[in-house]
Structures are given as C-alpha cells and as structure tokens.
Design a protein around this motif. Structure first.
Motif, PDB file in Angstrom:
ATOM      1  N   LEU A  96       0.953  -1.242   0.079  1.00 49.52           N
ATOM      2  CA  LEU A  96      -0.093  -0.119   0.112  1.00 49.52           C
ATOM      3  C   LEU A  96       0.646   1.288   0.033  1.00 49.52           C
ATOM      4  O   LEU A  96       1.695   1.652   0.358  1.00 49.52           O
ATOM      5  N   VAL A  97       0.735   2.260  -1.016  1.00 49.41           N
ATOM      6  CA  VAL A  97       1.038   3.560  -0.987  1.00 49.41           C
ATOM      7  C   VAL A  97       0.182   4.478  -0.756  1.00 49.41           C
ATOM      8  O   VAL A  97      -0.477   4.433  -1.489  1.00 49.41           O
ATOM      9  N   GLU A  98       0.871   5.423  -0.067  1.00 49.39           N
ATOM     10  CA  GLU A  98      -0.711   6.710   0.222  1.00 49.39           C
ATOM     11  C   GLU A  98       0.938   7.335   0.627  1.00 49.39           C
ATOM     12  O   GLU A  98       1.527   7.972   0.719  1.00 49.39           O
ATOM     13  N   HIS A  99       0.034   8.732  -0.025  1.00 48.82           N
ATOM     14  CA  HIS A  99       0.515  10.006  -0.662  1.00 48.82           C
ATOM     15  C   HIS A  99       0.040  11.212  -0.157  1.00 48.82           C
ATOM     16  O   HIS A  99      -1.101  11.002   0.022  1.00 48.82           O
ATOM     17  N   HIS A 100       0.893  12.054   0.561  1.00 50.38           N
ATOM     18  CA  HIS A 100       0.360  13.088   1.551  1.00 50.38           C
ATOM     19  C   HIS A 100       0.917  14.701   0.933  1.00 50.38           C
ATOM     20  O   HIS A 100       2.230  14.247   0.511  1.00 50.38           O
ATOM     21  N   PHE A 101       0.366  15.154   0.298  1.00 47.37           N
ATOM     22  CA  PHE A 101       0.537  16.839  -0.269  1.00 47.37           C
ATOM     23  C   PHE A 101       0.407  17.696   0.621  1.00 47.37           C
ATOM     24  O   PHE A 101      -0.626  18.113   1.435  1.00 47.37           O
ATOM     25  N   TYR A 102       1.422  18.440   0.110  1.00 42.51           N
ATOM     26  CA  TYR A 102       1.815  19.658   1.132  1.00 42.51           C
ATOM     27  C   TYR A 102       1.829  21.162   0.442  1.00 42.51           C
ATOM     28  O   TYR A 102       3.053  20.989  -0.264  1.00 42.51           O
ATOM     29  N   VAL A 103       1.085  21.823  -0.541  1.00 44.39           N
ATOM     30  CA  VAL A 103       0.557  22.439  -1.211  1.00 44.39           C
ATOM     31  C   VAL A 103       0.929  24.241  -0.644  1.00 44.39           C
ATOM     32  O   VAL A 103       0.345  24.431   0.338  1.00 44.39           O
ATOM     33  N   LYS A 104       2.117  24.785  -0.860  1.00 47.49           N
ATOM     34  CA  LYS A 104       1.722  26.071  -0.920  1.00 47.49           C
ATOM     35  C   LYS A 104       2.230  27.072  -1.726  1.00 47.49           C
ATOM     36  O   LYS A 104       2.146  26.886  -2.720  1.00 47.49           O
ATOM     37  N   GLY A 105       0.640  28.108  -1.759  1.00 46.25           N
ATOM     38  CA  GLY A 105      -0.082  29.378  -2.519  1.00 46.25           C
ATOM     39  C   GLY A 105       0.487  30.560  -1.957  1.00 46.25           C
ATOM     40  O   GLY A 105       1.443  30.311  -1.653  1.00 46.25           O
ATOM     41  N   TYR A 106       0.716  31.117  -3.011  1.00 49.22           N
ATOM     42  CA  TYR A 106       0.816  32.383  -2.753  1.00 49.22           C
ATOM     43  C   TYR A 106       0.053  33.043  -1.359  1.00 49.22           C
ATOM     44  O   TYR A 106       0.634  33.509  -0.559  1.00 49.22           O
ATOM     45  N   ASN A 107      -1.172  33.042  -1.246  1.00 53.90           N
ATOM     46  CA  ASN A 107      -1.754  33.558   0.018  1.00 53.90           C
ATOM     47  C   ASN A 107      -2.517  32.525   0.878  1.00 53.90           C
ATOM     48  O   ASN A 107      -3.030  32.514   1.734  1.00 53.90           O
ATOM     49  N   ASP A 108      -2.470  31.145  -0.401  1.00 55.94           N
ATOM     50  CA  ASP A 108      -2.808  29.798   0.760  1.00 55.94           C
ATOM     51  C   ASP A 108      -1.695  29.109   0.753  1.00 55.94           C
ATOM     52  O   ASP A 108      -1.247  29.198  -0.313  1.00 55.94           O
ATOM     53  N   SER A 109      -2.283  27.732   1.294  1.00 50.49           N
ATOM     54  CA  SER A 109      -1.627  26.557   1.178  1.00 50.49           C
ATOM     55  C   SER A 109      -3.495  25.669   1.302  1.00 50.49           C
ATOM     56  O   SER A 109      -4.020  25.499   2.477  1.00 50.49           O
ATOM     57  N   VAL A 110      -2.679  24.269   0.857  1.00 51.53           N
ATOM     58  CA  VAL A 110      -3.879  23.192   0.744  1.00 51.53           C
ATOM     59  C   VAL A 110      -3.012  21.978   0.865  1.00 51.53           C
ATOM     60  O   VAL A 110      -1.541  21.429   0.916  1.00 51.53           O
ATOM     61  N   SER A 111      -3.759  20.800   1.427  1.00 47.79           N
ATOM     62  CA  SER A 111      -3.289  19.534   1.832  1.00 47.79           C
ATOM     63  C   SER A 111      -4.045  18.463   1.425  1.00 47.79           C
ATOM     64  O   SER A 111      -5.068  18.936   1.789  1.00 47.79           O
ATOM     65  N   PHE A 112      -3.856  17.589   0.888  1.00 49.11           N
ATOM     66  CA  PHE A 112      -4.670  16.282   0.827  1.00 49.11           C
ATOM     67  C   PHE A 112      -3.907  14.909   0.654  1.00 49.11           C
ATOM     68  O   PHE A 112      -2.337  15.269   1.104  1.00 49.11           O
ATOM     69  N   ASN A 113      -4.349  14.012   1.411  1.00 52.64           N
ATOM     70  CA  ASN A 113      -4.516  12.507   1.057  1.00 52.64           C
ATOM     71  C   ASN A 113      -4.190  11.914  -0.444  1.00 52.64           C
ATOM     72  O   ASN A 113      -5.714  12.148  -0.651  1.00 52.64           O
ATOM     73  N   CYS A 114      -3.530  10.399  -0.843  1.00 55.07           N
ATOM     74  CA  CYS A 114      -4.570  10.659  -1.987  1.00 55.07           C
ATOM     75  C   CYS A 114      -3.400   9.041  -2.889  1.00 55.07           C
ATOM     76  O   CYS A 114      -2.240   9.007  -1.397  1.00 55.07           O
ATOM     77  N   GLN A 115      -3.780   8.359  -3.289  1.00 50.77           N
ATOM     78  CA  GLN A 115      -2.540   7.104  -4.295  1.00 50.77           C
ATOM     79  C   GLN A 115      -2.576   7.461  -5.197  1.00 50.77           C
ATOM     80  O   GLN A 115      -3.274   7.418  -6.073  1.00 50.77           O
ATOM     81  N   LEU A 116      -0.937   7.476  -5.621  1.00 47.78           N
ATOM     82  CA  LEU A 116      -0.574   6.932  -6.653  1.00 47.78           C
ATOM     83  C   LEU A 116       0.299   5.931  -7.450  1.00 47.78           C
ATOM     84  O   LEU A 116       1.085   5.434  -6.913  1.00 47.78           O
ATOM     85  N   PRO A 117       0.157   6.370  -8.502  1.00 50.48           N
ATOM     86  CA  PRO A 117       1.193   4.606  -9.166  1.00 50.48           C
ATOM     87  C   PRO A 117       2.375   5.146  -9.323  1.00 50.48           C
ATOM     88  O   PRO A 117       3.255   4.383  -9.656  1.00 50.48           O
ATOM     89  N   VAL A 118       2.658   6.628  -9.928  1.00 47.88           N
ATOM     90  CA  VAL A 118       3.987   7.389  -9.512  1.00 47.88           C
ATOM     91  C   VAL A 118       3.995   8.545  -8.802  1.00 47.88           C
ATOM     92  O   VAL A 118       3.142   9.386  -8.340  1.00 47.88           O
ATOM     93  N   THR A 119       5.321   8.400  -8.578  1.00 52.91           N
ATOM     94  CA  THR A 119       5.906   9.094  -7.309  1.00 52.91           C
ATOM     95  C   THR A 119       6.554  10.756  -7.719  1.00 52.91           C
ATOM     96  O   THR A 119       7.346  10.337  -8.520  1.00 52.91           O
ATOM     97  N   PRO A 120       5.675  11.540  -8.110  1.00 52.61           N
ATOM     98  CA  PRO A 120       6.645  12.513  -8.419  1.00 52.61           C
ATOM     99  C   PRO A 120       8.300  13.374  -8.156  1.00 52.61           C
ATOM    100  O   PRO A 120       7.812  13.026  -6.560  1.00 52.61           O
ATOM    101  N   ARG A 121       8.837  13.749  -8.504  1.00 56.40           N
ATOM    102  CA  ARG A 121      10.675  13.857  -8.121  1.00 56.40           C
ATOM    103  C   ARG A 121       9.996  15.476  -8.507  1.00 56.40           C
ATOM    104  O   ARG A 121       9.343  16.552  -8.821  1.00 56.40           O
TER     105      ARG A 121
END
Length: 202
Positions: A96-121
């Motif tokens: 099982l592979v679970e991805h946790h994303f933390y993304v910083k925008g200019y005025n806001d930030s967002v996080s989310f969990n998902c499952q991907l077939p490939v991990t971005p580098r």
C-alpha cells in the motif's frame, strides 16, 4: 597482529520491540517455523498503537522464562528477522502506497491525501485542478520523503506555486551551507528567495 572479530553489539529489548513492531506483517510470517519465540511474536502483534512495550519482568512471568532465556529468545527472533529481510524479499512487503501532499500557494496553502501509481520527483511540475481555488498557478515539487511502516509506504510530498529553477536551487543550497540564507527560506515564496539570493550573489 592477529585479526580479532569485532564484538557483537548488544541491543536493548525495547529497541528491538520498536523495530519489530514497525514490520508486523513480516513478523507474523516468522510464526510457525518451529522456533520457540512464537508466543513472543503474539505479544508484539497484539500490542496497540499506543501501548507501551512490555517490560522484561512482565514477559518473564507471562512466558514462564528466566531473564537469560528471555534475552536469548529476543535476540534469536531479532537475528532471524534481520537475516530474513536481508535474504528474502518476500518477507518484507509494502503493497500500500499513500501520498500526503502539502502545497504552498501565494496566499493560501492546501494539503490532501491520495494514492498515486507514480511518485512525482523534486522539480517536476504538478497540475492540481481539484484544489485550484487555493492556488494561483502551476506548482512544482520541492521535497519528497518516504516512511516504510507496517506494510505501507507513506510518501510526504511538498510543493509550491511557481516554476522550478535549477540555478535557484543550487544557490539556495549554497546559501544554506554558507550560512548566508536562513534554513527556513524553504517556506518562503520563490520571488522572496530570488531577491535575497540576488543581494547575496550579485
């Protein structure tokens, strides 16, 4: 001078229990092999996430073993585990592979969990239209970390709005190494870091 074998290091039982408890599916596969540590494996498999590791005295009483015999059993289990994961790739699996994303925008930030077939580098561009209201443009990956624990790989992915620039990342790393750029610059927006780097290296 005669060669002397290095002394075998002794590990504390609680440290061995901590390691084995992070690979319970593999630990379960060691049961039923005719070894005397099956009851010890059952104790570790039945521990809850927040339960403390059992004290040696409690284990001695529970398993009816002397202190020396218990230590030998723990060491034997640990030895079989480490030998097993070194020699048999099927013993230790993380399906099982679970991805946790933390993304910083200019005025806001967002996080989310998902499952991907490939991990971005690191450096790769991300399109995230499902969280577009929080972000103001394209994103790129800044950091990736992996945790392998109990049959699951948790991948933490950090990203920010902007465009990856290899020269910026080189200067950022140089600045951190030389102490001219604060360690927390990674939490800033790229345009802020760019201005700081220009003052330092131009």
């Amino acid at each position: 001078m005669r060669y002397r074998e290095p002394e075998k290091k002794t590990y504390y039982a609680r440290d061995i229990f901590r390691d084995l408890s992070s690979a319970r599916p593999a630990l379960a596969k060691l049961k039923g092999k005719g070894k005397l540590y099956d009851e010890l494996i059952d104790v570790l498999l039945n521990l809850g996430e927040e339960d403390p590791y059992p004290a040696s005295k409690d284990l001695q009483q529970r398993l009816g073993l002397s202190s020396g015999r218990l230590k030998k059993l723990i060491d034997e289990l640990h030895e079989d585990f480490t030998t097993g994961i070194r020699e048999d790739a099927t013993l230790l699996q993380f399906p099982l592979v679970e991805h946790h994303f933390y993304v910083k925008g200019y005025n806001d930030s967002v996080s989310f969990n998902c499952q991907l077939p490939v991990t971005p580098r690191v450096g790769e561009e991300l399109g995230l239209p499902f969280v577009g209201v929080f972000l103001e443009g394209r994103c790129y990956v800044t950091e990736v970390k992996y945790l392998l624990d109990n049959g699951k790989v948790t991948v933490d992915v950090w990203a920010r709005v902007g465009s990856y620039n290899e020269h910026r990342e080189y200067l950022r790393a140089r600045g951190e190494f030389e102490g001219t750029l604060r360690w927390d610059n990674k939490f800033q927006h790229d345009f802020t870091t760019d201005e700081q780097l220009k003052k330092i290296y131009h």
